[in-house]
Design an enzyme around this catalytic site. Structure first.
Site, PDB file in Angstrom:
ATOM      1  N   ARG A 148       0.813  -1.211   0.000  1.00 11.40           N
ATOM      2  CA  ARG A 148       0.000   0.000   0.000  1.00 11.40           C
ATOM      3  C   ARG A 148       0.852   1.270   0.000  1.00 11.40           C
ATOM      4  NH1 ARG A 148      -5.275  -1.538   2.719  1.00 11.40           N
ATOM      5  NH2 ARG A 148      -5.594   0.677   3.117  1.00 11.40           N
ATOM      6  N   TYR A 151       0.641   4.405  -2.435  1.00 10.54           N
ATOM      7  CA  TYR A 151      -0.412   5.388  -2.173  1.00 10.54           C
ATOM      8  C   TYR A 151      -0.134   6.159  -0.889  1.00 10.54           C
ATOM      9  CZ  TYR A 151      -5.143   7.287  -1.585  1.00 10.54           C
ATOM     10  OH  TYR A 151      -6.219   8.119  -1.424  1.00 10.54           O
ATOM     11  N   ASN A 196     -17.771  -2.994  -2.432  1.00 10.17           N
ATOM     12  CA  ASN A 196     -17.683  -4.460  -2.400  1.00 10.17           C
ATOM     13  C   ASN A 196     -18.942  -5.073  -1.819  1.00 10.17           C
ATOM     14  OD1 ASN A 196     -15.191  -4.752  -3.539  1.00 10.17           O
ATOM     15  ND2 ASN A 196     -14.124  -5.342  -1.669  1.00 10.17           N
ATOM     16  N   PHE A 197     -19.327  -4.620  -0.641  1.00  8.41           N
ATOM     17  CA  PHE A 197     -20.482  -5.203   0.046  1.00  8.41           C
ATOM     18  C   PHE A 197     -21.766  -5.020  -0.764  1.00  8.41           C
ATOM     19  CE2 PHE A 197     -18.806  -5.018   4.728  1.00  8.41           C
ATOM     20  CZ  PHE A 197     -17.800  -5.907   4.380  1.00  8.41           C
ATOM     21  N   ASP A 279      -3.436  -3.725   6.389  1.00  7.02           N
ATOM     22  CA  ASP A 279      -4.805  -3.218   6.500  1.00  7.02           C
ATOM     23  C   ASP A 279      -5.008  -2.663   7.911  1.00  7.02           C
ATOM     24  OD1 ASP A 279      -7.463  -2.940   5.328  1.00  7.02           O
ATOM     25  OD2 ASP A 279      -8.111  -4.379   6.844  1.00  7.02           O
TER      26      ASP A 279
END
Length: 317
Positions: A148, A151, A196-197, A279
């Site tokens: 990550r 970014y 996503n959900f 994450d």
């Protein structure tokens, strides 16, 4: 020298065909301004700005901010950068270039024009925070070499450039650290948790939870965020930021999934997978600075915002 204008400004929005950029342009046009929308359409889409092509005060330029841009404007909103893991990890070198070279080019333009410029930074500058909630004074806990990092570190470097241009060249800057934002015009498959959900629920697919689903995020509806952008740009020169913009109400991923299931009426099941690398376990902004300086805080409740987002996703599936 700075342009002389009346109440109608000519405003440059980079990343203007993206999720946030297109909403910002709608807001600025409603205020009577002229807009130059710049986007290379890597993650932005013309669908987001189709309704504007015949607008007399709207102009679209297909351009990559990694290269210099020569226009005459009164204000700049720099939103250009892929902002979801799927997109920014697709070409991590280009992601870093967009943040760093893009900042240099837009700051150089602002310096020449003597105009204000706002940087769309991110809560990712805090990494996986060990301070909770996160205040602007917190320096973060970021892995500089992880998947990550293109970014996270790109945005951190962009902030450095903004403040150095401000100190060294007197450029008028505004730096906004954006926390999770959602709403219509999100990319259907951008890998963010809300999209996503919702897409999984509408398709009747299993909803993917990473880890045990206890990690938290705060979710700000796009209209609330755009209001904060405009208020930040309108502050006097002493308010540079960085300033946290997001919703201080915290939800676990399980709570978000259950809200999506209820709104969509889906029978999708929750399935668990391993956590991605780096994450963050918790993410929630302290917005005291925004409350004090912008007289702003989010107003749209999560369920209300999710309903509007679900309706949008239904319209494009």
């Amino acid at each position: 020298m700075a342009r002389i204008y009346d109440s109608r400004k000519r405003i440059l929005v980079t990343g203007g065909a993206g999720f946030l950029g297109s909403h910002l342009i709608d807001r600025l046009l409603s205020q009577g301004h002229e807009i130059i929308c710049v986007d290379n359409l890597f993650t932005g889409t013309k669908r987001n700005i189709d309704h504007l092509y015949n607008h007399p005060r709207f102009e679209f330029m297909r351009h990559d901010v990694c290269f210099p841009l020569y226009v005459e404007v009164d204000e700049i909103y720099n939103l250009a950068c892929p902002a979801s893991p799927i997109h920014y990890q697709h070409d991590p070198v280009q992601t870093t270039k967009t943040s760093v070279h893009g900042a240099i080019n837009m700051l150089g333009l602002a310096k020449r024009l003597k105009c204000k410029i706002m940087q769309a930074s991110t809560s990712e500058v805090y990494g996986d925070p060990i301070v909770h909630p996160q205040t602007e004074a917190y320096w973060g806990n970021v892995n500089p070499i992880g998947p990550r990092s293109c970014y996270d570190e790109g945005k951190r470097c962009a902030e450095t450039l903004f403040f150095d241009y401000h100190r060294q060249h007197g450029v008028g800057i505004k730096v906004a650290r954006i926390f999770n934002t959602y709403g219509p015009r999100m990319h259907l498959r951008d890998g963010r948790v809300v999209s996503n959900f919702i897409s999984q629920a509408l398709a009747g697919e299993d909803i993917t939870l990473y880890g045990d689903g206890s990690q938290t995020r705060s979710f700000c509806y796009v209209d609330d965020l755009i209001e904060a952008f405009v208020r930040l740009m309108d502050t006097d020169a002493t308010v540079t930021g960085p300033i946290n913009l997001g919703n201080p109400v915290e939800y676990t991923m399980v709570e978000l999934a259950e809200a999506v299931l209820e709104i969509t009426g889906s029978r999708s099941k929750l399935v668990r997978q391993a956590l991605p690398a780096d994450d963050p376990a918790r993410r929630r902004p302290d917005i005291s600075f925004a409350k004090e300086n912008l007289k702003w805080e989010p107003k749209v409740k999560l369920n209300d915002g999710l309903k509007k987002t679900v309706e949008y996703f239904k319209s494009i599936i």
